[in-house]
Design an enzyme around this catalytic site. Sequence first.
Site, PDB file in Angstrom:
ATOM      1  N   SER A   1      34.597  91.091  28.798  1.00  0.00           N
ATOM      2  CA  SER A   1      34.794  90.526  30.168  1.00  0.00           C
ATOM      3  C   SER A   1      36.384  91.099  31.243  1.00  0.00           C
ATOM      4  O   SER A   1      36.064  90.407  32.366  1.00  0.00           O
ATOM      5  CB  SER A   1      35.305  89.200  30.480  1.00  0.00           C
TER       6      SER A   1
ATOM      7  N   GLY B   1      33.965 114.315  28.839  1.00  0.00           N
ATOM      8  CA  GLY B   1      31.913 113.763  29.232  1.00  0.00           C
ATOM      9  C   GLY B   1      31.997 111.968  29.329  1.00  0.00           C
ATOM     10  O   GLY B   1      32.394 111.503  28.603  1.00  0.00           O
TER      11      GLY B   1
ATOM     12  N   ASP C   1      37.948 110.265  33.121  1.00  0.00           N
ATOM     13  CA  ASP C   1      37.503 109.840  31.977  1.00  0.00           C
ATOM     14  C   ASP C   1      38.207 110.472  30.209  1.00  0.00           C
ATOM     15  O   ASP C   1      39.012 110.161  30.785  1.00  0.00           O
ATOM     16  CB  ASP C   1      36.868 111.755  31.550  1.00  0.00           C
TER      17      ASP C   1
ATOM     18  N   GLU D   1      36.935  82.239  30.501  1.00  0.00           N
ATOM     19  CA  GLU D   1      36.432  83.382  30.866  1.00  0.00           C
ATOM     20  C   GLU D   1      36.217  83.374  33.041  1.00  0.00           C
ATOM     21  O   GLU D   1      35.569  84.325  33.843  1.00  0.00           O
ATOM     22  CB  GLU D   1      34.836  83.175  30.600  1.00  0.00           C
TER      23      GLU D   1
ATOM     24  N   ASP E   1      37.897  86.051  35.543  1.00  0.00           N
ATOM     25  CA  ASP E   1      36.665  86.694  36.037  1.00  0.00           C
ATOM     26  C   ASP E   1      37.008  86.326  37.762  1.00  0.00           C
ATOM     27  O   ASP E   1      36.926  87.645  38.373  1.00  0.00           O
ATOM     28  CB  ASP E   1      35.059  86.280  36.324  1.00  0.00           C
TER      29      ASP E   1
ATOM     30  N   ASP F   1      30.472 109.511  27.589  1.00  0.00           N
ATOM     31  CA  ASP F   1      30.399 108.704  25.847  1.00  0.00           C
ATOM     32  C   ASP F   1      29.341 107.348  26.035  1.00  0.00           C
ATOM     33  O   ASP F   1      29.994 106.324  26.624  1.00  0.00           O
ATOM     34  CB  ASP F   1      31.238 108.508  25.246  1.00  0.00           C
TER      35      ASP F   1
END
Length: 553
Positions: free
Chosen positions: A469, A529, A510, A271, A275, A531
Site C-alpha cells: 500500500s 529484467g 530494474d 491506509e 494513500d 521478475d
Amino acid sequence: MLLVRFSLLSALVLAVWTRERIHLEPGQRLHDETSPWKLVRRARADESLDVAFAIKTADATTLENLFWQISTPGSLLYRKHASLEEIGRIVSPKSSSLVEIERWLASEGGVDVETNCTYTINRDFLQCRISCQSLERLFQIELYHFRHPHAPNETIIRSKKLYSVPSNIASHLDFVGGLLRFSPVDDESSTSKISQPTSVQVSASHLRSMYNVSSNVGSNSSNKQAVAQFLKQFFHQTDVKEFFLLFGGSFEHRDKIDKVVGPDTGFAGIEASLDVQYIMSLGANISTWFWSTAGLHEKQEPFLQWIMDVGNTSDVPFVFSVSYGDDEDSLDSSYMNRINQEFMKQGARGISLMFASGDDGTGCNGKSFVPSFPASSPYVTAVGGTEMSDILFGHEVGNIISGGGFSNVFSQPDYQKSAVTDFIGSSVHLPKSSYYNRSGRAYPDVSALSNGFTVVFNLIPTPGVAGTSCAAPTFSGIVSLVNDHLLQEGQSTLGFLNPLLYQNPTALHDITDGCNEGCQETGFCSQKGWDPVTGYGSPNYPTLLEIAKKNYS
Ligand SMILES: *[C@@H]1O[C@H](CO)[C@@H](O)[C@H](O)[C@H]1NC(C)=O
Ligand SMILES: *[C@@H]1O[C@H](CO)[C@@H](O)[C@H](O)[C@H]1NC(C)=O
Ligand SMILES: *[C@@H]1O[C@H](CO)[C@@H](O)[C@H](O)[C@H]1NC(C)=O
Ligand SMILES: *[C@@H]1O[C@H](CO)[C@@H](O)[C@H](O)[C@H]1NC(C)=O
Ligand SMILES: *[C@@H]1O[C@H](CO)[C@@H](O)[C@H](O)[C@H]1NC(C)=O
Ligand SMILES: *[C@@H]1O[C@H](CO)[C@@H](O)[C@H](O)[C@H]1NC(C)=O
Ligand SMILES: *[C@@H]1O[C@H](CO)[C@@H](O)[C@H](O)[C@H]1NC(C)=O
C-alpha cells in the site's frame, strides 16, 4: 421411436413448468466456521438488502479488442480513448434482455424496477434495494445477519449457500453482487501495516529524489488523481495539512483533497492517510480525489460498488491507486471475468488502475500459491514492494512481503509472454512447479518502496508504515505527473500502462535482488529484467515521461 419422442417432449414441457435453475458463481467461497464473520440471526422478511445485477456485456469481444488497441503502442488507436457513451454502444445489453429480467423480478419478487432499482448509464448494472422476503424467493436462499468481531455494532446480511436463478435469466447475468461475498473489515484486505520502525525511514522528498522526480509538479488544472478506499476508512484534511507542513518543504504541493466521492465522514485510518499523503507527494500539485465506498451499513459490496460507480461517472480521475485484494481462489471466475471487463472499460477511457500486489509474497494454502485478485488481473497494473538493503549505502531490493506470482485463472497476456519466458529460463531459483502455473498471468508489473513510510495520523507522525500500500500511491503519483506533462503538450493520458511498459522496460529502474516468501520457504527471486517480485522495477520519472511522449502519434 415414438416413446423417445414422447419423453423428449415431456422433458421439454417439464423444463418450462419447473424452470430449471442455475447457480451463478458456483466457485464462490461460502461462509463456514473458519470465517471471522459469525452468524447472528435469520434476516426478517421486511429487512432489505442492496443487490447489483451484473448484466451480460452485449459485445465482449469488441470491448476486449478495443481495449487492446487503445492500450498497445503501435496500434492506430493507441491512446485514442473512448468516451463512456462510446463504451455504452458496445456493452449495453439488448432491451429484450432487460425486459426479461424485469418481468422475472416483478412476477417472482414483486419488485418494481421503477421504484426499487436504478440502472447505470450504460445499463450494464441494475442495482436494487429489495426486501429479504423477495430475495429469498427470487434466489431460493435463506438470508442471515452476520457480525465481525472488529465491527461489533453492525451486521451484514448474506446467504450461506449459493443462489440460483431460472435458466432463462441466467443467460442474461454474469452474477448478482451483494448475496455471497463478505466485506473485508479493517486490515484483512488492506495492504498497510505498522511495523517496528527499524528500517530506513522514507520521506516524501526522499522518494521524489530517489525516483528522479526532482522539482517537477503538476500544473494542468484538468489533471486529477484518486485513491479508492473501502473499509470505512477516512482521512482528515488536518492530517494532510500537517503532513505537508512537516514533510513538504522542499517541493510545490497542494495540501487539501479537492473532492470526496461517497461518504465524507469517518475515522481517520492509516491506509487512507497513507494513500492520500503519498499520492499527493509524488503527484504533487495535482488535484486529488478521495473515492470512498462506504462501510458495512451501506449493505453492499464496497469493491463492486466502486468499480460500478466509476463506470457510471463521466468525469473521473485519470489515475486510481487501489490497495485492496482478495484471494483469487475464493472467487468464482464468472465474477472475476466480469470485473476484468469493468477494468477494460476504464482502461479504454484512458484511466490507469494501479493495484497493490499484496503483502504475503506468493500466498500459500499449503498445496499451492494463492494469487491476489485484482493484482492477478491482466487488465490492471500490479505494484509490488521494494526496500533499501542497508541504511547507509543501500540499494533498492525486492521486499520479502511483495505479492507476486502467477494467476491460476487468467492466461498470460501477450504483452508479457517474452518477459516471463526470459525469467523462467534464466531464474537461478524457482519454487516447486506444483505450487504455481507458469502459463498464467504473472505479476507484479512494477514496484516501489514499501516500508519505513511515515504517515500523519490523527495529527501524529507515525513512522514504520509498511506494505505494498505504500508502493501503489507512490507509483500512481508518478504516473499522474507523467499524465500532467502529456496533457500540457496536448497528448492524451496513459490509460492502461502494461503494454507500453513491457515494450519499454528500460523506462523502469530494474531491481535485481531480494526474494519474496512462498510456502514456508523462498518464493520467487528478483533478477535482471522482469521478475514476479518487483516486476520490471521501480519508477524513474524522466525515462517514463520520455517513453510516454515518444510512443504517441
Ligand atoms: C448512475 O448514474 C446516474 C446519473 O448520475 C444515476 O441517476 C443512477 O442512479 C446511477 N446508477 C447506479 C446504479 O448507481
Ligand atoms: C420496493 O420499494 C418500496 C419502497 O421503498 C418498498 O416498500 C418495497 O418493499 C420494495 N419492494 C420489494 C420487493 O422489496
Ligand atoms: C458500539 O456501541 C457502543 C454503545 O453504543 C459504543 O460504546 C461502542 O464504542 C461501539 N463500538 C464501536 C466499535 O463502534
Ligand atoms: C499548480 O497547478 C496549478 C493548476 O492546477 C497551476 O496553475 C500552478 O501554476 C501550479 N503550480 C506550479 C508551481 O507549477
Ligand atoms: C495453467 O494455466 C493455463 C492458462 O491459464 C490453463 O489453460 C491450464 O489449464 C493451467 N494448468 C493447470 C495445471 O492448472
Ligand atoms: C491542460 O490539459 C487540457 C487537456 O485536457 C488541454 O486542453 C489544456 O491546453 C492544458 N492546459 C495547460 C495549461 O497545459
Ligand atoms: C535516477 O537517475 C540516475 C541518473 O540518471 C540513475 O542512475 C538512477 O538509476 C535513476 N534512479 C532510478 C530509480 O531510476
